[in-house]
Scaffold this motif. Structure first.
Motif, PDB file in Angstrom:
ATOM      1  N   PHE A  76       0.851  -1.188   0.000  1.00  0.00           N
ATOM      2  CA  PHE A  76       0.000   0.000   0.000  1.00  0.00           C
ATOM      3  C   PHE A  76       0.881   1.230   0.000  1.00  0.00           C
ATOM      4  N   ARG A  77       0.422   2.277  -0.640  1.00  0.00           N
ATOM      5  CA  ARG A  77       1.186   3.522  -0.746  1.00  0.00           C
ATOM      6  C   ARG A  77       1.140   4.365   0.521  1.00  0.00           C
ATOM      7  N   ASP A  81      -4.525   4.360   2.437  1.00  0.00           N
ATOM      8  CA  ASP A  81      -4.786   3.359   1.416  1.00  0.00           C
ATOM      9  C   ASP A  81      -4.963   1.981   2.066  1.00  0.00           C
ATOM     10  N   LYS A  84      -8.357   1.515   3.989  1.00  0.00           N
ATOM     11  CA  LYS A  84      -9.527   1.266   3.126  1.00  0.00           C
ATOM     12  C   LYS A  84      -9.724  -0.221   2.860  1.00  0.00           C
TER      13      LYS A  84
END
Length: 158
Positions: A76-77, A81, A84
């Motif tokens: 994930f960035r 993110d 979610k």
């Protein structure tokens, strides 16, 4: 629940040259017991420091902007993110490194620390200040043939 888990020296040192400073079998056992079956979140360098790669029997998530995939992991960035893609009842353990601990401290509900009664000669990575957190449990352990330092398993909450 979002918890941070780490082994910290008296000066909050946690690492040197991308390696853990202390090797305590009971700390590793506790880490495995707490995190197995749950989600672990780490930075890319922490992932790269794992001797066998992704940790078994856990959802391995890496926060990184430098790569799109790592074996056995979801990448994930950002924390947002990652968040979610979590269930509301998911237990998440943030396992390092220092920049993740620092940046995500405000998201954590709990700290699961192994406090080691030592100050290492060399350290370049430190856990953030947690002096404002409230201790909720402590289990003391003396030095023995497998553990070169006195240590305690200490849990904190806000």
């Amino acid at each position: 629940m979002i918890a941070m888990i780490a082994a910290v020296a008296r000066n909050r040192a946690i690492g040197f040259r991308n390696k853990l400073i202390y090797w305590l079998p009971n700390d590793l056992k506790r880490f495995r017991q707490l995190t197995t079956g749950h989600t672990v979140v780490m930075g890319r360098r922490t992932f790269e420091s794992l001797p066998k790669g992704a940790l078994p029997n856990r959802r391995n998530c890496v926060l990184t902007t430098s790569v799109d995939s790592l074996p056995g992991c979801e990448c994930f960035r950002s924390w947002d993110d990652f968040a979610k893609h979590c269930r509301p009842d998911e237990d998440v353990y943030i396992i390092g490194g220092a920049s993740l601990y620092q940046g995500l401290m405000n998201h954590a509900d709990r700290l699961c620390l192994t406090e080691i009664d030592d100050v290492p000669q060399e350290a370049d990575t430190f856990f953030p200040d947690y002096s404002q957190w409230r201790e909720v449990s402590r289990e003391e352990h003396e030095k023995d043939e497998r553990h070169g330092y006195r240590y305690a398993f200490v849990d904190y909450e806000r």
